[in-house]
Design an enzyme around this catalytic site. Sequence first.
Site, PDB file in Angstrom:
ATOM      1  N   ARG A 264       0.206  17.953  11.864  1.00 51.33           N
ATOM      2  CA  ARG A 264       1.402  17.650  11.073  1.00 51.33           C
ATOM      3  C   ARG A 264       2.220  18.913  10.881  1.00 51.33           C
ATOM      4  O   ARG A 264       1.657  20.003  10.794  1.00 51.33           O
ATOM      5  CB  ARG A 264       1.002  17.185   9.666  1.00 51.33           C
ATOM      6  CG  ARG A 264       0.425  15.832   9.559  1.00 51.33           C
ATOM      7  CD  ARG A 264       0.050  15.575   8.103  1.00 51.33           C
ATOM      8  NE  ARG A 264       1.143  14.973   7.356  1.00 51.33           N
ATOM      9  CZ  ARG A 264       1.419  13.680   7.391  1.00 51.33           C
ATOM     10  NH1 ARG A 264       0.699  12.862   8.114  1.00 51.33           N
ATOM     11  NH2 ARG A 264       2.413  13.199   6.695  1.00 51.33           N
TER      12      ARG A 264
ATOM     13  N   GLU B 217       6.406   3.992   8.417  1.00 49.41           N
ATOM     14  CA  GLU B 217       6.320   2.950   7.398  1.00 49.41           C
ATOM     15  C   GLU B 217       7.628   3.017   6.603  1.00 49.41           C
ATOM     16  O   GLU B 217       8.015   4.095   6.141  1.00 49.41           O
ATOM     17  CB  GLU B 217       5.127   3.199   6.466  1.00 49.41           C
ATOM     18  CG  GLU B 217       5.053   2.104   5.427  1.00 49.41           C
ATOM     19  CD  GLU B 217       3.892   2.218   4.448  1.00 49.41           C
ATOM     20  OE1 GLU B 217       3.049   3.121   4.590  1.00 49.41           O
ATOM     21  OE2 GLU B 217       3.848   1.378   3.536  1.00 49.41           O
TER      22      GLU B 217
ATOM     23  N   LYS C  74       6.276  11.674   1.701  1.00 45.48           N
ATOM     24  CA  LYS C  74       7.241  10.717   1.163  1.00 45.48           C
ATOM     25  C   LYS C  74       6.964  10.400  -0.291  1.00 45.48           C
ATOM     26  O   LYS C  74       7.875  10.189  -1.075  1.00 45.48           O
ATOM     27  CB  LYS C  74       7.199   9.434   2.000  1.00 45.48           C
ATOM     28  CG  LYS C  74       8.116   9.465   3.193  1.00 45.48           C
ATOM     29  CD  LYS C  74       8.106   8.149   3.929  1.00 45.48           C
ATOM     30  CE  LYS C  74       6.856   8.014   4.773  1.00 45.48           C
ATOM     31  NZ  LYS C  74       6.813   6.820   5.592  1.00 45.48           N
TER      32      LYS C  74
HETATM   33  P1  ATP Z   1       4.100  10.636   4.484  1.00 40.17           P
HETATM   34  O1  ATP Z   1       2.803  11.185   4.030  1.00 40.17           O
HETATM   35  O2  ATP Z   1       5.244  11.565   4.307  1.00 40.17           O
HETATM   36  O3  ATP Z   1       4.387   9.255   3.959  1.00 40.17           O
HETATM   37  P2  ATP Z   1       3.250   9.314   6.808  1.00 40.17           P
HETATM   38  O4  ATP Z   1       2.458   9.906   7.922  1.00 40.17           O
HETATM   39  O5  ATP Z   1       2.576   8.370   5.917  1.00 40.17           O
HETATM   40  O6  ATP Z   1       3.936  10.494   6.049  1.00 40.17           O
HETATM   41  P3  ATP Z   1       4.695   7.462   8.377  1.00 40.17           P
HETATM   42  O7  ATP Z   1       5.913   6.724   8.031  1.00 40.17           O
HETATM   43  O8  ATP Z   1       3.437   6.700   8.465  1.00 40.17           O
HETATM   44  O9  ATP Z   1       4.555   8.629   7.341  1.00 40.17           O
HETATM   45  O10 ATP Z   1       4.905   8.335   9.671  1.00 40.17           O
HETATM   46  C1  ATP Z   1       5.440   7.893  10.897  1.00 40.17           C
HETATM   47  C2  ATP Z   1       5.019   8.867  11.953  1.00 40.17           C
HETATM   48  O11 ATP Z   1       5.455  10.182  11.653  1.00 40.17           O
HETATM   49  C3  ATP Z   1       3.512   8.909  12.065  1.00 40.17           C
HETATM   50  O12 ATP Z   1       3.141   8.873  13.421  1.00 40.17           O
HETATM   51  C4  ATP Z   1       3.158  10.208  11.417  1.00 40.17           C
HETATM   52  O13 ATP Z   1       1.976  10.733  11.945  1.00 40.17           O
HETATM   53  C5  ATP Z   1       4.378  11.078  11.704  1.00 40.17           C
HETATM   54  N1  ATP Z   1       4.510  12.118  10.687  1.00 40.17           N
HETATM   55  C6  ATP Z   1       4.615  11.964   9.355  1.00 40.17           C
HETATM   56  N2  ATP Z   1       4.651  13.146   8.725  1.00 40.17           N
HETATM   57  C7  ATP Z   1       4.577  14.092   9.695  1.00 40.17           C
HETATM   58  C8  ATP Z   1       4.557  15.519   9.688  1.00 40.17           C
HETATM   59  N3  ATP Z   1       4.622  16.227   8.560  1.00 40.17           N
HETATM   60  N4  ATP Z   1       4.472  16.152  10.877  1.00 40.17           N
HETATM   61  C9  ATP Z   1       4.418  15.459  12.033  1.00 40.17           C
HETATM   62  N5  ATP Z   1       4.423  14.124  12.101  1.00 40.17           N
HETATM   63  C10 ATP Z   1       4.498  13.430  10.955  1.00 40.17           C
HETATM   64 MG    MG Z   2       1.868   6.391   6.152  1.00 41.25          MG
END
Ligand code: ATP
Ligand code: MG
Length: 553
Positions: A262, A37, A272
Site C-alpha cells: 500500500r 468499495e 477512508k
Molecule cells: P481504505 O482503507 O482507505 O478504505 P481500501 O483498501 O478499503 O482502503 P478499497 O475501496 O477497497 O479501499 O480499495 C480499492 C483498491 O484500491 C483495492 O485494490 C485496494 O487494495 C487499493 N488501495 C486502497 N488503498 C491503497 C493504498 N494506500 N495504496 C495502494 N492501493 C490502495
Molecule cells: Mg475496503
Amino acid sequence: MSANETQPSSNFIRHIVAKDLSENKHNGKVATRFPPEPNGYLHIGHAKSICLNFGIALENNGTCNLRFDDTNPEKESIEYMQSIERDVTWLGFQWHELRHASDYFEELYGYAVDLIKADKAYVDSLSAEEIREYRGTLTEPGKASPDRDRSIADNLALFTAMRKGEFADGQYVLRAKIDMASPNINMRDPALYRIRRVHHQRTGDQWCIYPMYDYTHCISDALEGITHSLCTLEFEDHRPLYDWVLDQLDIPCHPQQIEFSRLQLEYTIVSKRKLNQLVTEKHVSGWDDPRMPTIAGLRRAGYTPAAIRDFCERIGVTKKDAWIEMSVLENCIREDLNEHAPRAMAVLQPLRVVIENYPADKVEHLHLSNHPQHPEMGERTVVFDKVILIEQDDFAENPPSGYKRLIPGAEVRLRGSYVIRCNDIIKDASGAITELRCSYDPETLGKNPEGRKVKGVIHWVSEQHSLPAELRLYDRLFCRPTPDTEANFLDAINPDSLTTVTDCRVEASLANAAPESCYQFERIAYFCLDAKDSRKDHLVFNRTVTLRDTWTA
Ligand code: ATP
Ligand code: MG
C-alpha cells in the site's frame, strides 16, 4: 504523457505479466480491474492502484474494468460511486466495462448453493461472538461448530429460508467448510453470507442476505475474465481462500492474485474511514477540501492528473512497506506547474506606490510573456499607470544586510516594467507606512539603465487595473509525519493548514481565468482558481504548492 512525465520503469508485476504473456498463460490476454468499495472518495493510495491496474492493461493491449465492490450497503452511496467514476476519468483512464459486485448477486447465490451441494458450505447458527471463540488463535486450532455436520438437505433448506427473509439479522450465517485447524485463520470456515436487512443503493430491498468480500471478490474477478487480480498486501493471507473458492466451483477462469504494498504517505492519512471522520467532524470543508489527500481534494488544490500519474510511477510498485515523503508528491506538481503554468502577478499585502513623474492620465499596456521559457504560451497584457501596488515586505525602511528589494533612495526593477526609485515614505499617525512616493526612469522599459546596476526585481499590479482576490494559503493538513501511527491522529492536525488572505490584488488578465486553471504567481507560489467558490466578482485562488520546499530543513 506530458514532457516531464517519468517513463515507465519496470516492476515485479510488469515482469510477471510479461512472462505470462510470453508463455501464453491466460490465452495471451491481460485483463485487470480496479475494485473500490463506494464507501468514500478515492485518495492518493487508490491512485497508485488505478495507475497500476489501468497502466498494466494499457501497456499490454489489455482491458481494465472499474468494479464497485458494493457488498456493504450500510456504508455505501451513489454519491461515492459518482465521485469514483469522476475521479478515475479525470486521472485520464477509461474503463473497459463498469461493473458492480451487486451485478452478480444472483450468480453468487447460485454458486453458494453449488458449494452447499458439494458439502463445501454449511449454515451455522453460532453467534458472531461464538464464531470468534470457536475460531481459535494463531497458536491453537479452532474447533468445529455443532452445525458443521448438518445435512446437505437441511443446509439447502436453511439457506433458501435465509434468502426468503425467514430469519432475523445475524441468526444464521453461511460458512465455507474448509479446515478449522488450518494455520491460516482465514481458512477456518470463513463466513460467505450474512443476513442484513439493509436497503442496497442498487438492488433495493431485493436481498436480505449479502455475500462477504472474500467470497464475492474472487468470483467477480472470474466472471469478468480477469487475468491478474492486483491487490494490496493485507490480502496475501486471503489468497488461499481466493483460490479455494474458485477451485471448488465450475468457473472456467481462475485469475491470479498478486499483492503489492500500500502507499503510505507522510504528513497525511490514506484511510477512508479516517478521512470520513475528518469530513463528518468538520476538520476540513469536505471530501474535496484542498488539504485532503483525496483525488477530489488534490484536484481542487490544483494538482494535475499528469502530476499524480507521475508520482505513482516514481514511487514504483514493490512488496515492501515504506513511507513516501510528502515532498515526492509536491515535487511532482511543482515540476509540472513550473513547466506548464502561465505566470501572473498577485500582491498579497498591498502597499500603495505613487509614481510622481508619471502622467496621471497615462496608461501603458505592457505585453508580458506567459512563460519565460515557453514563448509559444503567448503573452498577456498588463497595465502600468501612475499608482501601483507592491508587496509590503518588498519595501524596507531599515533594510537588513543583503536586502535586494526597494529601500529609501534606491532603485528596484518592477517585473516586466520600469525601474523605480523610492523618494518619500508617507506614514499615518501611528507611524505605519501607508504609501511610497517614487519616480520611474522612462528609459528602462525592457532595458538596463545606463551607467548603473539595479539588482532587485519585484512584482506589482496597477491599483486601478487590478482585481481583488481571496487567496487561500493551504499547507499540509498534519504537522507530524505519521499521524496514522499516533494514538489519536487528530492530535497531529496542523493548526496552520489554512491561512486566508482576503484583500489581495491580482492582475486584471485573471478575470478570464478558467476554474481549476493554475498559475505561478511570480515570487509567491502556484495557485489555481477554485472551482467551487470563485465568482467573477470575487476571485478565489487556492495555493497548490509553494515555489520551494519549505518543510525539509
Ligand atoms: P481504505 O482503507 O482507505 O478504505 P481500501 O483498501 O478499503 O482502503 P478499497 O475501496 O477497497 O479501499 O480499495 C480499492 C483498491 O484500491 C483495492 O485494490 C485496494 O487494495 C487499493 N488501495 C486502497 N488503498 C491503497 C493504498 N494506500 N495504496 C495502494 N492501493 C490502495
Ligand atoms: Mg475496503
